[in-house]
Design a protein around this motif. Structure first.
Motif, PDB file in Angstrom:
ATOM      1  N   LEU A 151      40.988  49.458  38.493  1.00  0.00           N
ATOM      2  CA  LEU A 151      41.403  47.418  37.342  1.00  0.00           C
ATOM      3  C   LEU A 151      40.713  46.551  38.172  1.00  0.00           C
ATOM      4  O   LEU A 151      40.092  46.127  39.154  1.00  0.00           O
ATOM      5  N   VAL A 152      39.693  45.892  37.348  1.00  0.00           N
ATOM      6  CA  VAL A 152      38.685  44.747  37.839  1.00  0.00           C
ATOM      7  C   VAL A 152      39.445  43.482  37.053  1.00  0.00           C
ATOM      8  O   VAL A 152      39.541  43.289  35.474  1.00  0.00           O
ATOM      9  N   HIS A 153      39.910  42.371  37.568  1.00  0.00           N
ATOM     10  CA  HIS A 153      40.488  40.978  36.973  1.00  0.00           C
ATOM     11  C   HIS A 153      38.823  39.999  36.333  1.00  0.00           C
ATOM     12  O   HIS A 153      38.156  40.129  37.542  1.00  0.00           O
ATOM     13  N   ALA A 154      38.654  39.548  35.546  1.00  0.00           N
ATOM     14  CA  ALA A 154      38.074  38.417  35.422  1.00  0.00           C
ATOM     15  C   ALA A 154      38.670  36.961  34.323  1.00  0.00           C
ATOM     16  O   ALA A 154      39.596  37.372  33.819  1.00  0.00           O
ATOM     17  N   LEU A 213      42.035  31.758  31.814  1.00  0.00           N
ATOM     18  CA  LEU A 213      42.612  32.805  31.737  1.00  0.00           C
ATOM     19  C   LEU A 213      42.276  34.163  32.778  1.00  0.00           C
ATOM     20  O   LEU A 213      41.084  33.918  32.303  1.00  0.00           O
ATOM     21  N   THR A 214      43.272  35.372  32.792  1.00  0.00           N
ATOM     22  CA  THR A 214      42.473  36.349  33.344  1.00  0.00           C
ATOM     23  C   THR A 214      42.491  37.455  32.207  1.00  0.00           C
ATOM     24  O   THR A 214      43.890  37.702  31.896  1.00  0.00           O
ATOM     25  N   LEU A 215      41.665  38.499  32.389  1.00  0.00           N
ATOM     26  CA  LEU A 215      41.564  39.174  31.788  1.00  0.00           C
ATOM     27  C   LEU A 215      41.626  40.370  32.915  1.00  0.00           C
ATOM     28  O   LEU A 215      41.243  40.472  33.676  1.00  0.00           O
ATOM     29  N   GLY A 216      42.822  41.207  32.526  1.00  0.00           N
ATOM     30  CA  GLY A 216      42.320  42.152  33.359  1.00  0.00           C
ATOM     31  C   GLY A 216      41.924  44.009  32.705  1.00  0.00           C
ATOM     32  O   GLY A 216      43.069  43.953  31.674  1.00  0.00           O
ATOM     33  N   PHE A 217      40.746  44.195  33.065  1.00  0.00           N
ATOM     34  CA  PHE A 217      39.975  45.332  32.162  1.00  0.00           C
ATOM     35  C   PHE A 217      40.698  46.640  33.012  1.00  0.00           C
ATOM     36  O   PHE A 217      39.923  47.007  34.552  1.00  0.00           O
ATOM     37  N   TYR A 218      40.987  47.662  32.277  1.00  0.00           N
ATOM     38  CA  TYR A 218      41.036  49.010  33.076  1.00  0.00           C
ATOM     39  C   TYR A 218      39.632  49.956  32.752  1.00  0.00           C
ATOM     40  O   TYR A 218      39.829  50.134  31.363  1.00  0.00           O
ATOM     41  N   ALA A 252      32.261  49.381  38.286  1.00  0.00           N
ATOM     42  CA  ALA A 252      33.343  49.273  37.058  1.00  0.00           C
ATOM     43  C   ALA A 252      33.513  47.411  36.959  1.00  0.00           C
ATOM     44  O   ALA A 252      33.245  46.837  36.245  1.00  0.00           O
ATOM     45  N   GLU A 253      33.112  46.870  38.317  1.00  0.00           N
ATOM     46  CA  GLU A 253      33.003  45.528  38.659  1.00  0.00           C
ATOM     47  C   GLU A 253      31.761  44.314  37.684  1.00  0.00           C
ATOM     48  O   GLU A 253      32.187  44.214  36.647  1.00  0.00           O
ATOM     49  N   VAL A 270      37.989  43.596  41.560  1.00  0.00           N
ATOM     50  CA  VAL A 270      39.803  44.000  41.783  1.00  0.00           C
ATOM     51  C   VAL A 270      40.461  43.552  43.157  1.00  0.00           C
ATOM     52  O   VAL A 270      39.922  43.062  43.431  1.00  0.00           O
ATOM     53  N   PRO A 271      41.265  43.252  41.641  1.00  0.00           N
ATOM     54  CA  PRO A 271      42.481  42.599  42.688  1.00  0.00           C
ATOM     55  C   PRO A 271      43.089  43.456  43.932  1.00  0.00           C
ATOM     56  O   PRO A 271      43.140  44.310  44.183  1.00  0.00           O
ATOM     57  N   LEU A 272      42.655  42.178  44.976  1.00  0.00           N
ATOM     58  CA  LEU A 272      42.773  43.016  46.701  1.00  0.00           C
ATOM     59  C   LEU A 272      45.281  43.506  46.502  1.00  0.00           C
ATOM     60  O   LEU A 272      45.483  42.316  46.029  1.00  0.00           O
ATOM     61  N   MET A 273      45.474  44.348  46.670  1.00  0.00           N
ATOM     62  CA  MET A 273      46.966  44.771  46.728  1.00  0.00           C
ATOM     63  C   MET A 273      47.462  44.940  48.701  1.00  0.00           C
ATOM     64  O   MET A 273      47.532  45.991  49.051  1.00  0.00           O
TER      65      MET A 273
END
Length: 102
Positions: A3-6, A47-52, A61-62, A89-92
């Motif tokens: 999952l990459v957030h743009a 906006l944020t796009l979440g790409f799987y 991926a990034e 990639v968002p940190l969790m």
């Protein structure tokens, strides 16, 4: 799969079109290896796009997400004035927090 957030930002005075989800999804092609894209409007101009994405490693991926965004900004007229402000990639943090021992 990653999952990459743009993060995208439109120029001052511009607003996201009502059909931004459909615009983004229609511009994804099979070679992008995007399994799913989520669109998260943050304000009328952000906006944020979440790409799987399918990729062998995180860096791939990034890089793929950035290339897809660059194409979206170039080819989707409603996003033409936007700029990519970041992708990764968002940190969790809670997933890696120490767990109490019973």
């Amino acid at each position: 799969m990653y999952l990459v957030h743009a993060h995208l930002e439109l120029p001052p005075g511009a607003q996201l079109p009502d059909d931004v989800r459909a615009l983004v999804r229609s511009a994804i092609v099979p070679g992008d290896r995007v399994e799913h894209v989520a669109v998260h409007p943050r304000s009328p101009y952000r906006l944020t796009l979440g790409f799987y994405l399918l990729a062998a490693v995180l860096e791939e991926a990034e890089e793929r997400a950035v290339r897809v965004c660059e194409r979206l900004l170039r080819d989707v007229p409603h996003l033409g004035g936007a700029r990519l402000t970041g992708a990764g990639v968002p940190l969790m943090p809670l997933a890696f927090a120490p767990q109490p021992v019973d």
